[in-house]
Design an enzyme around this catalytic site. Sequence first.
Site, short mmCIF file in Angstrom:
data_model
loop_
_atom_site.label_atom_id
_atom_site.label_comp_id
_atom_site.label_asym_id
_atom_site.label_seq_id
_atom_site.Cartn_x
_atom_site.Cartn_y
_atom_site.Cartn_z
N ASP A 1 -9.16 -0.52 -12.05
CA ASP A 1 -8.39 -0.80 -11.09
C ASP A 1 -7.24 -1.59 -11.87
O ASP A 1 -7.57 -2.82 -12.18
CB ASP A 1 -9.12 -1.60 -10.15
N HIS B 1 -13.15 -1.64 -4.36
CA HIS B 1 -13.36 -3.14 -3.84
C HIS B 1 -15.21 -3.08 -3.72
O HIS B 1 -15.42 -2.70 -2.63
CB HIS B 1 -12.86 -3.20 -2.32
N HIS C 1 -10.91 -9.27 -6.45
CA HIS C 1 -12.00 -8.49 -5.78
C HIS C 1 -12.95 -8.19 -6.71
O HIS C 1 -12.80 -7.94 -7.75
CB HIS C 1 -11.63 -7.65 -4.79
N GLU D 1 -5.37 -10.04 -10.14
CA GLU D 1 -4.20 -9.30 -9.83
C GLU D 1 -3.13 -10.16 -9.09
O GLU D 1 -2.65 -9.78 -7.97
CB GLU D 1 -4.55 -8.09 -9.11
N HIS E 1 0.81 -1.32 0.03
CA HIS E 1 -0.11 -0.05 -0.02
C HIS E 1 0.80 1.38 0.11
O HIS E 1 0.58 2.23 0.76
CB HIS E 1 -0.96 0.04 1.25
N HIS F 1 -1.19 -11.38 -0.68
CA HIS F 1 -2.82 -10.95 -0.84
C HIS F 1 -3.34 -12.07 -1.76
O HIS F 1 -2.73 -12.81 -2.52
CB HIS F 1 -2.61 -9.62 -1.42
N ASP G 1 -0.16 1.10 -9.65
CA ASP G 1 -1.60 0.65 -9.47
C ASP G 1 -2.47 1.88 -9.43
O ASP G 1 -2.38 2.48 -8.33
CB ASP G 1 -1.48 -0.13 -8.05
N ARG H 1 3.41 -6.53 -9.72
CA ARG H 1 2.00 -6.99 -9.92
C ARG H 1 1.52 -6.70 -11.18
O ARG H 1 1.91 -5.58 -11.89
CB ARG H 1 1.36 -6.23 -8.52
N1 GLY Z 1 -5.83 -0.74 -6.08
C1 GLY Z 1 -6.49 -1.57 -5.21
C2 GLY Z 1 -6.50 -2.80 -5.30
O1 GLY Z 1 -5.63 -3.51 -6.25
O2 GLY Z 1 -7.25 -3.70 -4.77
MN MN Z 2 -7.57 -4.41 -7.22
MN MN Z 3 -5.04 -2.18 -8.04
#
Ligand code: GLY
Ligand code: MN
Ligand code: MN
Length: 434
Positions: free
Chosen positions: A265, A355, A348, A378, A237, A344, A254, A399
């Site tokens: 996203d 989200h 989502h 992701e 983050h 992670h 991101d 990522r």
């Molecule tokens: N940018 C927030 C996520 O990838 O979940």
């Molecule tokens: Mn995301």
């Molecule tokens: Mn993201």
Amino acid sequence: MNQSTYRERRRRVLEAISPGVLVLPSAPVAIRNNDVEHEYRQDSDFYYLSGFDEQESVLVLSSEREQPYHLFVRKRDPEREVWDGPRAGVDGAKAEFGADQAYEIGTLETELPKLLETERVYYAFGRDPAFDRVFFAALANVRARAKTGVRYPVELIDPGKVLHKLRLLKSGEELTLMTKALDITREAHVAAMGAAEPGKYEYEVESVLNGVFRRRGSERPAYGSIVGSGPNATVLHYRKNDRLMQDGDLLLIDAGCEYGYYASDITRTFPVNGTFSEAQRRIYELVLEAQFASIRATRPGATMDDVHKASVEVLARGMVELGLIEGPVSDAIKDLRYRKYYMHKTSHYLGMDVHDVGPMFENGKPRPLQAGTVITVEPGMYIPADADVPEQYRGIGVRIEDDVLVTDKGQRVLSAGIPKTVDEVEAACRGELT
Ligand code: GLY
Ligand code: MN
Ligand code: MN
């Protein structure tokens, strides 16, 4: 969206809650510091049903009334409007936003109890503590009149139960907005790839993203953009975006814009100097392979867990092969050893909220994906700079994130036009794409 869309959504909600009453407050105003407020954004549920973006409003849908749609709004105030801009007011709430009945928000205390003369109320307790107090007072007011024969709420239900199932499935109109958001986001990522170079700061690249978002009419980023170079790419983050980028860094971005209240996203990772090193490329291609595997696993009937497992299998195998974790692969998965570098989940829901809402479990089990749902895919790998691994892999963070629509036949990557293979990314870094 035009008014007929909101009207149809309200009709569907009314059908689902009947007999009952739904109460939604607008998003509270958030103080940034002293007398400065954060930019106001309407609550997504509220906007989904109304298209109304003013603060200090309350929406009530009542199946008990012939005229079911009630809006409490700020009254017109010429003096305040000089400072803050026009308000719809009670007349505008009816004429422009289709309310059957509109009230000044100052009358809420006396009017809301009347609307709660019913047995079943849909209200999300705990989301807005200040409004909870207003709601409790209204509830107490109706209950106190029960002995005069007035019906009062005996059943309280979270409106998400109805609303979020609707929001989960995207209509053609919603997908048009999401596709538009992604088209802007594509241009922003391509521009960022062209702009990044050693000797620039991360925030210079962030400003390129923001410039494209606003120039193309996006209201705002859908979430705080992450622009993390070198070791910052391994901080999930990371938000400071203030490091001076070096030759040999990867840059993880991101970032996605919001358009018409719909989020995109997207994550891309690319070399600041335009060319992947051998080690960076190996990790990158592994994450890419994982992402393709997860995209293939995205289809109706599969769960987000299935989508996640597809990435885990590829990444865990790769980590063992590169000597980053101990094998055998099956044990590395079973013992969650891969989590050291992939900590992670893979997906989502995506929609009005980044989200997004929607049930993820049903009867305690992961809920199967339905056609019409949009999810992110992701996977990533994040190797800290001080990790006990072969030196060339230290400090690499990658990522790759796309937005994927579940279709009847399988899936469609809504963000397919954004450079992703090594060749495409390097071409974009050379400024060969627009
Ligand atoms: N940018 C927030 C996520 O990838 O979940
Ligand atoms: Mn995301
Ligand atoms: Mn993201």
